[in-house]
Design an enzyme around this catalytic site. Sequence first.
Site, PDB file in Angstrom:
ATOM      1  N   ASP A  15       1.081  -1.037   0.013  1.00  0.00           N
ATOM      2  CA  ASP A  15       0.031   0.596  -0.052  1.00  0.00           C
ATOM      3  C   ASP A  15       1.179   1.233  -0.137  1.00  0.00           C
ATOM      4  OD1 ASP A  15      -2.660  -1.488  -0.012  1.00  0.00           O
ATOM      5  OD2 ASP A  15      -2.441  -1.341   2.919  1.00  0.00           O
ATOM      6  N   GLY A  17       1.497   2.553  -2.338  1.00  0.00           N
ATOM      7  CA  GLY A  17       0.981   3.901  -3.363  1.00  0.00           C
ATOM      8  C   GLY A  17       1.553   3.671  -5.207  1.00  0.00           C
ATOM      9  N   LYS A  18       2.031   1.324  -4.933  1.00  0.00           N
ATOM     10  CA  LYS A  18       2.903   1.645  -6.568  1.00  0.00           C
ATOM     11  C   LYS A  18       1.477   2.127  -7.717  1.00  0.00           C
ATOM     12  CE  LYS A  18       2.392  -1.935  -4.405  1.00  0.00           C
ATOM     13  NZ  LYS A  18       1.830  -1.712  -2.824  1.00  0.00           N
ATOM     14  N   GLY A  42      -4.833  -3.865  -3.879  1.00  0.00           N
ATOM     15  CA  GLY A  42      -5.866  -3.104  -4.247  1.00  0.00           C
ATOM     16  C   GLY A  42      -5.167  -2.112  -4.416  1.00  0.00           C
ATOM     17  N   HIS A  43      -5.125  -1.886  -6.021  1.00  0.00           N
ATOM     18  CA  HIS A  43      -3.894  -0.055  -6.131  1.00  0.00           C
ATOM     19  C   HIS A  43      -4.768   1.135  -6.119  1.00  0.00           C
ATOM     20  CE1 HIS A  43      -0.686  -3.406  -7.039  1.00  0.00           C
ATOM     21  NE2 HIS A  43      -1.218  -3.440  -5.966  1.00  0.00           N
ATOM     22  N   GLN A 224       1.773  -5.866  -3.273  1.00  0.00           N
ATOM     23  CA  GLN A 224       2.351  -5.981  -1.759  1.00  0.00           C
ATOM     24  C   GLN A 224       3.718  -5.114  -1.933  1.00  0.00           C
ATOM     25  OE1 GLN A 224       1.117  -9.772  -3.512  1.00  0.00           O
ATOM     26  NE2 GLN A 224      -0.151  -8.591  -2.821  1.00  0.00           N
ATOM     27  N   THR A 239       3.296 -12.960   2.865  1.00  0.00           N
ATOM     28  CA  THR A 239       2.101 -12.983   1.609  1.00  0.00           C
ATOM     29  C   THR A 239       2.925 -14.408   1.106  1.00  0.00           C
ATOM     30  OG1 THR A 239       0.851 -12.613  -0.082  1.00  0.00           O
ATOM     31  CG2 THR A 239       2.984 -11.740   0.217  1.00  0.00           C
ATOM     32  N   GLY A 302     -10.742  -2.601   3.004  1.00  0.00           N
ATOM     33  CA  GLY A 302     -11.111  -1.495   4.128  1.00  0.00           C
ATOM     34  C   GLY A 302     -10.630  -1.706   5.575  1.00  0.00           C
ATOM     35  N   SER A 407       5.500  12.415  -3.814  1.00  0.00           N
ATOM     36  CA  SER A 407       4.727  12.807  -4.332  1.00  0.00           C
ATOM     37  C   SER A 407       3.594  13.033  -3.170  1.00  0.00           C
ATOM     38  CB  SER A 407       3.826  10.953  -4.741  1.00  0.00           C
ATOM     39  OG  SER A 407       2.658  10.898  -4.393  1.00  0.00           O
TER      40      SER A 407
HETATM   41  P1  GDP Z   1      -0.817   0.635  -3.533  1.00  0.00           P
HETATM   42  O1  GDP Z   1      -1.302  -0.838  -3.149  1.00  0.00           O
HETATM   43  O2  GDP Z   1       0.610   0.556  -3.506  1.00  0.00           O
HETATM   44  O3  GDP Z   1      -1.128   0.826  -4.992  1.00  0.00           O
HETATM   45  O4  GDP Z   1      -1.324   1.444  -2.922  1.00  0.00           O
HETATM   46  P2  GDP Z   1      -3.362   1.452  -2.234  1.00  0.00           P
HETATM   47  O5  GDP Z   1      -3.772   2.225  -3.509  1.00  0.00           O
HETATM   48  O6  GDP Z   1      -3.329   0.789  -1.278  1.00  0.00           O
HETATM   49  O7  GDP Z   1      -2.900   2.806  -1.326  1.00  0.00           O
HETATM   50  C1  GDP Z   1      -1.969   4.170  -1.532  1.00  0.00           C
HETATM   51  C2  GDP Z   1      -3.725   5.243  -1.120  1.00  0.00           C
HETATM   52  O8  GDP Z   1      -2.473   6.335  -1.041  1.00  0.00           O
HETATM   53  C3  GDP Z   1      -4.506   4.875  -2.214  1.00  0.00           C
HETATM   54  O9  GDP Z   1      -5.467   5.446  -1.011  1.00  0.00           O
HETATM   55  C4  GDP Z   1      -3.808   6.080  -3.089  1.00  0.00           C
HETATM   56  O10 GDP Z   1      -4.783   7.289  -3.445  1.00  0.00           O
HETATM   57  C5  GDP Z   1      -3.287   7.085  -1.927  1.00  0.00           C
HETATM   58  N1  GDP Z   1      -1.954   8.428  -2.045  1.00  0.00           N
HETATM   59  C6  GDP Z   1      -0.695   8.277  -3.053  1.00  0.00           C
HETATM   60  N2  GDP Z   1       0.023   8.858  -2.987  1.00  0.00           N
HETATM   61  C7  GDP Z   1      -0.729   9.611  -2.001  1.00  0.00           C
HETATM   62  C8  GDP Z   1      -0.051  10.902  -1.829  1.00  0.00           C
HETATM   63  O11 GDP Z   1       1.315  11.121  -2.477  1.00  0.00           O
HETATM   64  N3  GDP Z   1      -0.129  11.100  -0.790  1.00  0.00           N
HETATM   65  C9  GDP Z   1      -1.763  10.985  -0.228  1.00  0.00           C
HETATM   66  N4  GDP Z   1      -2.558  11.535   0.809  1.00  0.00           N
HETATM   67  N5  GDP Z   1      -2.251  10.252  -0.362  1.00  0.00           N
HETATM   68  C10 GDP Z   1      -1.819   9.373  -1.509  1.00  0.00           C
HETATM   69  P1  IMO Z   2      -0.818  -3.836  -2.311  1.00  0.00           P
HETATM   70  O1  IMO Z   2      -0.191  -4.459  -3.738  1.00  0.00           O
HETATM   71  C1  IMO Z   2      -1.482  -4.410   2.063  1.00  0.00           C
HETATM   72  C2  IMO Z   2      -0.891  -7.930   4.110  1.00  0.00           C
HETATM   73  C3  IMO Z   2      -2.554  -8.997   4.371  1.00  0.00           C
HETATM   74  C4  IMO Z   2      -1.896 -10.101   5.338  1.00  0.00           C
HETATM   75  C5  IMO Z   2      -0.489 -10.631   4.660  1.00  0.00           C
HETATM   76  C6  IMO Z   2      -1.350 -12.472   3.883  1.00  0.00           C
HETATM   77  O2  IMO Z   2      -2.443  -3.777  -1.917  1.00  0.00           O
HETATM   78  O3  IMO Z   2       0.480  -2.748  -1.295  1.00  0.00           O
HETATM   79  P2  IMO Z   2      -2.347 -12.569   1.745  1.00  0.00           P
HETATM   80  O4  IMO Z   2      -3.956 -12.536   1.878  1.00  0.00           O
HETATM   81  O5  IMO Z   2      -1.814 -12.650   0.915  1.00  0.00           O
HETATM   82  O6  IMO Z   2      -2.369 -13.837   2.131  1.00  0.00           O
HETATM   83  O7  IMO Z   2      -2.072 -11.426   2.715  1.00  0.00           O
HETATM   84  O8  IMO Z   2      -0.066  -9.689   3.453  1.00  0.00           O
HETATM   85  N1  IMO Z   2      -1.133  -8.239   2.244  1.00  0.00           N
HETATM   86  C7  IMO Z   2      -1.282  -6.226   1.773  1.00  0.00           C
HETATM   87  N2  IMO Z   2      -0.920  -5.272   3.028  1.00  0.00           N
HETATM   88  N3  IMO Z   2      -1.105  -4.603   1.089  1.00  0.00           N
HETATM   89  C8  IMO Z   2      -1.129  -5.271  -0.158  1.00  0.00           C
HETATM   90  O9  IMO Z   2      -1.196  -5.677  -1.150  1.00  0.00           O
HETATM   91  C9  IMO Z   2      -0.811  -7.181   0.465  1.00  0.00           C
HETATM   92  N4  IMO Z   2      -1.905  -7.858   0.442  1.00  0.00           N
HETATM   93  C10 IMO Z   2      -1.370  -8.865   1.290  1.00  0.00           C
HETATM   94  O10 IMO Z   2      -3.333  -7.986   5.526  1.00  0.00           O
HETATM   95  O11 IMO Z   2      -1.296  -9.707   6.380  1.00  0.00           O
HETATM   96 MG    MG Z   3      -2.846  -1.767  -1.638  1.00  0.00          MG
END
Ligand code: GDP
Ligand code: IMO
Ligand code: MG
Length: 425
Positions: A15, A17-18, A42-43, A224, A239, A302, A407
């Site tokens: 998470d 911000g990939k 979840g990206h 991840q 994971t 969530g 960012s």
């Molecule tokens: P990913 O799984 O690495 O793609 O990241 P996620 O989408 O799960 O989580 C990143 C969260 O941070 C998302 O809600 C983005 O909209 C938000 N986000 C990304 N870059 C920034 C930033 O520079 N500032 C803020 N405030 N939010 C950001």
């Molecule tokens: P993105 O790509 C954050 C975490 C789960 C749990 C562990 C194992 O959005 O960054 P799994 O369902 O893979 O067996 O869960 O890994 N986890 C993540 N945490 N971002 C993710 O993906 C994740 N995918 C799995 O919360 O701790």
């Molecule tokens: Mg994510």
Amino acid sequence: MAAKVDVILGAQWGDEGKGKVVDVVAPDYAVIARFQGGPNAGHTLIFDGKKHVLHTIPSGVFREGIWNLVGNGVVIDPVVFLREVKSLDDAGVDVRPRLLISRRAHLILPTHRALDAASEADKGQGKIGSTLKGIGPTYMDKTGRNGLRIGDIERPDFMERYRALVAKHERLFGIHDHQVDWRANEAEWLQAVETLRSFQLVDSEQWLNERLAAGDRVMAEGAQGTLLDIDFGTYPFVTSSNTISAGACTGLGIGPSRIGRVIGIFKAYCTRVGSGPFPTELHDAQGEALRKAGNEFGATTGRPRRCGWLDLPALRFAVMVNGITELAMMKADVLSGMGSVRVCTAYRIDGKETPNFPYELSEGLQPCYTELEGWGAINPGEALPAALEHYIAFIEKAVGVPVCLVSTGPDRTATIMRGPEVATR
Ligand code: GDP
Ligand code: IMO
Ligand code: MG
């Protein structure tokens, strides 16, 4: 000359911000390819006032003329996948002409999801905090040589193979204390498999290497993060795939000599969702403030994310095991307005200080902090605040690679390139 594959991956616990960074740089690439993970990811992409969350489909889908490839290292749940296709359809994006799926990618069955839930329930207090998407059991079947692959859905005996695997799983349910009803999801899943047959299923390793030979640039999109890697993460709270740069080779069928830049994505602080050690976690009001300011709630589940200060031993470890060539720092805006910020520079273990990330993050481990000046608002079009520049320079010195992207907000446009651009044409 053959082109390179650049890699974008998470340098923390996911998470980071990939998705946002992949979307920003995608126009400079011909192909965006996911190489591991599945619907546990979840990206989030935000542009034109709209938010999109991708789980299986690569984050290049909103850019025109780019191929998006779901590689062999990915695990696919046809139901989740089609839901994603539908939500993209609703957003006016027809993914079919530009989306390719590897025949070697493995299928997540309804019974895999049920086994994931049963395994977590059995672990009780020691649960991983899995996303319950069936990821672990699917990769277990892959390495156990029982799995079903996307290519199998094209075979006339697919249903026999499916039934044989389900029968195996039914025997496994017997060893769990907890039973989960999976039959309710079977009809929808089989229907989704039927629809999946109409997508472009390919021998993706062949296709991708031909693209590279023709000079097309490829971006590999990780899911991840490094600290969730099956080998190098905080095992067993990880994971089930290799999230590190090496995973791009096995998850796409490309040689290590094909890898170009490795771009590590990190937040200006740290978060983690699910169980497991987190040395710099804040259990107080400051942690709560970070969660609120950063809107730190899982994009897939969530769940509230645990928040804490930036951890440099962990980031240095990520730079090392991935061969990161440059970093992208996300969410600098979330720390705006704090009088001061803390950074963990080393760990104290059994009275000894170490800059390294150890085999196990034991209970007694203490983070050693340095306090740095905080910064105020980051204004678009203006230079970054001096204290933020200092924070970045501190990180660069500590980990030994440059921060090439900062960012400053969730939107596509809130992105500042520094020094050599992340992507060059
Ligand atoms: P990913 O799984 O690495 O793609 O990241 P996620 O989408 O799960 O989580 C990143 C969260 O941070 C998302 O809600 C983005 O909209 C938000 N986000 C990304 N870059 C920034 C930033 O520079 N500032 C803020 N405030 N939010 C950001
Ligand atoms: P993105 O790509 C954050 C975490 C789960 C749990 C562990 C194992 O959005 O960054 P799994 O369902 O893979 O067996 O869960 O890994 N986890 C993540 N945490 N971002 C993710 O993906 C994740 N995918 C799995 O919360 O701790
Ligand atoms: Mg994510």
